[in-house]
Design an enzyme around this catalytic site. Structure first.
Site, PDB file in Angstrom:
ATOM      1  N   ARG A  19       0.834  -1.218   0.000  1.00  0.00           N
ATOM      2  CA  ARG A  19       0.000   0.000   0.000  1.00  0.00           C
ATOM      3  C   ARG A  19       0.862   1.258   0.000  1.00  0.00           C
ATOM      4  O   ARG A  19       0.520   2.245  -0.653  1.00  0.00           O
ATOM      5  CB  ARG A  19      -0.949  -0.022   1.206  1.00  0.00           C
ATOM      6  N   TYR A  73      -6.608  -0.767  -6.938  1.00  0.00           N
ATOM      7  CA  TYR A  73      -6.032  -2.018  -6.412  1.00  0.00           C
ATOM      8  C   TYR A  73      -5.344  -1.794  -5.069  1.00  0.00           C
ATOM      9  O   TYR A  73      -5.220  -0.684  -4.607  1.00  0.00           O
ATOM     10  CB  TYR A  73      -5.155  -2.750  -7.422  1.00  0.00           C
ATOM     11  N   GLU A  74      -4.985  -2.951  -4.467  1.00  0.00           N
ATOM     12  CA  GLU A  74      -4.362  -2.927  -3.128  1.00  0.00           C
ATOM     13  C   GLU A  74      -5.329  -2.383  -2.079  1.00  0.00           C
ATOM     14  O   GLU A  74      -4.928  -1.728  -1.125  1.00  0.00           O
ATOM     15  CB  GLU A  74      -3.126  -2.034  -3.192  1.00  0.00           C
ATOM     16  N   GLY A  75      -6.629  -2.665  -2.275  1.00  0.00           N
ATOM     17  CA  GLY A  75      -7.669  -2.104  -1.407  1.00  0.00           C
ATOM     18  C   GLY A  75      -8.072  -0.763  -1.964  1.00  0.00           C
ATOM     19  O   GLY A  75      -7.260   0.171  -1.989  1.00  0.00           O
TER      20      GLY A  75
END
Ligand SMILES: Cc1cc2nc3c(=O)[nH]c(=O)nc-3n(C[C@H](O)[C@H](O)[C@H](O)COP(=O)(O)OP(=O)(O)OC[C@H]3O[C@@H](n4cnc5c(N)ncnc54)[C@H](O)[C@@H]3O)c2cc1C
Length: 574
Positions: free
Chosen positions: A298, A429-431
Site C-alpha cells: 500500500r 487495487y491494493e484495497g
C-alpha cells in the site's frame, strides 16, 4: 513529450527534511545509510530509470503484454531491462543482509522505486510485487523457506505475485473459496481460480513464486479462515533449482485502461488436482501474513501516485515552456496556477509517503519496545493516507497535465494521456481508496483508544510551535483545531455515518499532514538559506510551493468538515 529526469535533488531534500535520514542512519543496522550514500544510490538508479525503463514506456503502452498458449510475452527490450535491473541488485536494497540484501532503510528503496515507477509504471509493478513478497517471507516464513526462496527473490532471479482476488472476493477477501488440502507430506494441494493477478505469468525470470490465499478444510468462515501458501510456478529440484512445472497457469490476460505492459492474469490453480503449495505462517493466519505484504504494497502504491504525478508534471512544464498561444503559455496565470497545483500536490504526496516509509523503518529499528511501538502506530496510521491520498493526487495531477496540453493532451500520440490512464488503477487495487478510508476511520482512528492520531496531532503541534514563519504556523494551528473537530465528529458517528464520512475524513487528514510536511520543508529551506547552504533557487521554490499549498489546498481539505459532520442522512436517498 519530455524525457523523464529523476528529481534526485528534490528526493534528497525530502529524505533529509521529512524522513530524517541522518537520524535514521544513527539507528543500529542503518549506519551506512548516510545522505552521501543515498545521493549516490539515487544517481545510479536514476540512470537505469531514465536510460532503460523510460524508453520502453511508450512501446509497452502501445503493444502491451500479449497472451498465447498460456505464455505471456512483452515487447522487445523488456527482458534486457529486467536483467539490467536485477543484475544491479536493486531488489536487495532494503532486504535482510542474511539473505543477500543490503539492509538499507525502506524509505530509500521507496525513493528508488519512485524513479522506476515514474519511468515505467507497468514495468515497475513486477519488482514492486516481488519486494512485497520478500517482506512477507521475511516476516512470516520459517527458516528453511527463507533459505530456499529469499535469496532468489532478492537477487531478482525469481519474481513474486499476490493471489488474493477471486470473482466473488474482491474487497471482501474473506469470501474467497480457493481450497488447500494437506497432502500428508507437509505440502498442500491448492485448487481454485484467481483473477486480476499482476505479473501472474511472464518469461522475464526463471521462476515465479505465487503467494496465494486459500482455505484449509477445517477453516472457519470469513477472513478468520484464510491461510497463506507459497506456490511456485516451477517446483524446485533437490538442488533448489526450478524443475517440474507446477499446476498453476495463466488462462487469460485482461485488456485494460492503462498499465498495458503489466500482464493482469486469470490464474487457474490445480486444474488437474496437482497444484503443490506450502503453508506460510500459522494455519488460518493468512490474513495477518497478507497484511504485512499489503501494508508494504500500500505504501508502494501510494508511491505510484507520487511517481506518475511527478512524470506528468515534468511533461506539462516542458510543454508549457514550448507551446505558444498569445506568447508562451507558461506566461499565462491560469497555466501557472495549474502547474503550481500539480507540483505542490506531488510534493505533498511524496512527503506523506516518505514519512510513512521512514516510520516503518523506525518501527523496526528504534531502540526499545516503546519507541518501536510508537513508530509502528505512526506507520499504521499513515498507510491508508499514503495509499489513498497520494493516488488521488496522482489522478488529479495527471488530469491537470492533460489540461495544460490543451487538445494535444487528449491525443494519444502526445503521451500525456497515458499517465492519466496509468494513474487511475492505483486508487483501485491494493484495497480501493474507499476501503482505505474505512481502514483509517473505522480501525486506525480507534486503535489503542485513538493513541496514534493523538500522537500525530501532538507531533505536528510540537513541530509547528517552533516554526519561524508565523503565517504558516497559524495556518497549521487552525488546521489542527479542525482535525480535532473532525476526529470528534468521526468518533460520534454511527456505522453508517462513519462510512459516509470516511473518505472526506481521509481527504482532510491527507491535506493536514501534507500541509505540515510541506511547511516543515519550507522551514528547513529557510534555515539553509540563512546559513548560505544549498542552491537558493531550489530552496525558494520549496518555500513557494509550501506557501501555495497552505494557502490554496489546505483550505479545500479543511472544507471537508462539512461532509464529515453532515453524517448519514445526506446519502439516504440513493
Ligand atoms: C489491473 C489490476 C491489477 C490487480 N492486481 C491484483 C493482484 O496482483 N492480486 C490480487 O489479488 N488482486 C489484484 N487486483 C484486484 C484488486 O485488488 C481489486 O480489484 C480491488 O481490491 C477491488 O475489488 P473489486 O474489483 O472486486 O471491487 P469491489 O470490491 O466490487 O468494489 C466495488 C466498489 O464498492 C466499494 N466497496 C466494496 N466494499 C466496501 C465496503 N465494505 N465499504 C465501502 N465501500 C466498499 C469499493 O470501494 C468500490 O468502489 C487487481 C485489479 C486490477 C484491476
Amino acid at each position: 513529450m519530455a524525457d523523464y529526469r529523476a528529481p534526485t535533488e528534490e528526493q534528497m531534500f525530502v529524505l533529509e527534511t521529512v524522513a530524517d535520514l541522518t537520524e535514521l542512519a544513527g539507528l543500529p543496522g542503518f549506519e551506512d545509510a548516510t545522505p552521501a550514500l543515498a545521493a549516490q544510490i539515487l544517481a545510479e538508479s536514476a540512470r537505469l530509470a531514465q536510460e532503460a525503463f523510460a524508453p520502453l514506456n511508450a512501446i509497452g503502452d502501445r503493444e502491451g503484454a500479449r497472451f498465447s498458449d498460456g505464455a505471456v510475452t512483452l515487447p522487445d527490450g523488456f527482458a534486457q531491462a529486467y536483467r539490467d535491473y536485477s543484475a544491479a541488485g536493486w531488489n536487495g536494497l532494503s532486504a535482510d543482509p542474511a539473505h543477500g540484501g543490503q539492509g538499507l532503510p525502506f524509505v530509500l528503496s521507496v525513493a528508488v522505486q519512485e524513479q522506476f515507477t515514474a519511468a515505467n509504471m507497468a514495468f515497475s509493478l513486477c519488482p514492486m510485487l516481488t519486494l512485497s513478497a520478500v517482506e512477507a517471507l521475511q516476516a512470516h516464513g520459517d527458516e528453511a523457506m527463507k533459505a530456499l526462496y529469499l535469496p532468489k527473490l532478492i537477487s531478482g532471479e525469481w519474481t513474486g505475485t499476490m493471489l488474493l482476488t477471486e470473482p466473488q472476493a474482491g474487497s471482501d477477501v474473506g469470501a474467497l473459496r480457493t481450497s488447500a488440502t494437506p497432502a500428508g507430506d507437509g505440502s498442500y494441494r491448492i485448487r481454485g481460480q484467481k483473477i486480476f493477478i499482476t505479473w501472474g505469468e511472464h518469461e522475464l525470470a526463471d521462476n515465479i513464486l505465487h503467494f496465494v490465499l486459500a482455505r484449509l478444510p477445517d477453516a472457519p468462515a470469513g477472513s478468520k479462515g484464510i491461510s497463506l501458501f507459497l506456490v511456485p510456478k516451477y517446483l524446485l529440484d533437490a538442488q533448489g533449482r526450478p524443475g517440474a512445472r507446477n499446476d498453476v497457469r495463466a488462462i487469460a490476460i485482461e485488456h485494460k485502461m492503462g498499465i498495458h505492459a503489466s500482464p493482469t492474469c486469470t490464474m487457474q490453480l490445480g486444474e488437474s488436482g496437482d497444484c503443490v503449495g506450502w503453508l506460510i505462517g500459522a494455519p488460518h493466519g493468512g490474513l495477518a501474513a497478507m497484511f504485512t505484504m499489503m501494508n508494504h504494497a500500500r505504501i508502494n502504491v501510494g508511491n505510484q501516485g507520487v511517481a506518475i504525478a511527478e512524470r506528468a508534471w515534468q511533461d506539462a512544464r516542458a510543454y508549457a515552456q514550448e507551446r505558444v498561444q498569445f506568447g508562451p503559455i507558461i506566461g499565462h496565470a491560469d497555466v501557472r496556477r495549474m502547474l503550481m497545483t500539480m507540483h505542490s500536490l506531488t510534493q505533498a504526496a511524496r512527503a506523506i509517503v516518505y514519512a510513512n516509509a521512514a516510520a516503518v523503518d523506525r518501527a523496526h529499528k528504534e531502540g526499545g519496545p516503546e519507541g518501536r511501538a510508537y513508530w509502528k502506530r505512526r506507520a499504521d496510521l499513515l498507510t491508508p493516507i499514503s495509499k489513498a491520498w497520494a493516488t488521488d493526487a496522482g489522478i488529479e495531477v495527471t488530469s491537470l497535465a492533460i489540461q495544460v496540453h490543451g487538445g494535444a493532451g487528449f491525443i494519444e500520440e502526445t503521451g500525456v494521456a497515458r499517465h492519466y490512464r496509468d494513474a487511475r488503477i492505483a486508487a483501485i487495487y491494493e484495497g480501493t481508496n474507499g476501503i482505505q478510508a474505512m481502514d483509517l476511520a473505522g480501525r486506525k482512528l480507534r486503535l489503542d483508544n485513538g493513541t496514534a492520531m493523538g500522537e500525530l496531532e501532538g507531533a505536528i503541534a510540537r513541530d509547528v510551535a517552533c516554526w519561524r514563519d508565523g503565517g504558516a504556523r497559524a495556518k497549521l494551528e487552525a488546521a489542527l483545531a479542525m482535525l480535532g473537530r473532525a476526529r470528534a465528529a468521526m468518533l460520534a458517528h454511527d456505522p453508517t455515518g462513519l462510512g459516509a464520512a470516511a473518505s472526506p475524513f481521509l481527504a482532510l487528514c491527507g491535506g493536514v499532514v501534507g500541509g505540515w510536511l510541506l511547511g516543515r520543508q519550507a522551514e528547513q529551506a529557510a534555515a539553509r538559506l540563512e546559513r548560505g547552504e544549498g542552491d537558493p533557487a531550489f530552496l525558494r521554490a520549496r518555500q513557494a510551493s509550501a506557501d501555495f499549498f497552505l494557502t490554496q489546498r489546505l483550505p479545500l481539505a479543511l472544507a471537508q468538515i462539512a461532509a464529515i459532520e453532515a453524517a448519514a442522512e445526506q446519502i439516504a436517498c440513493i
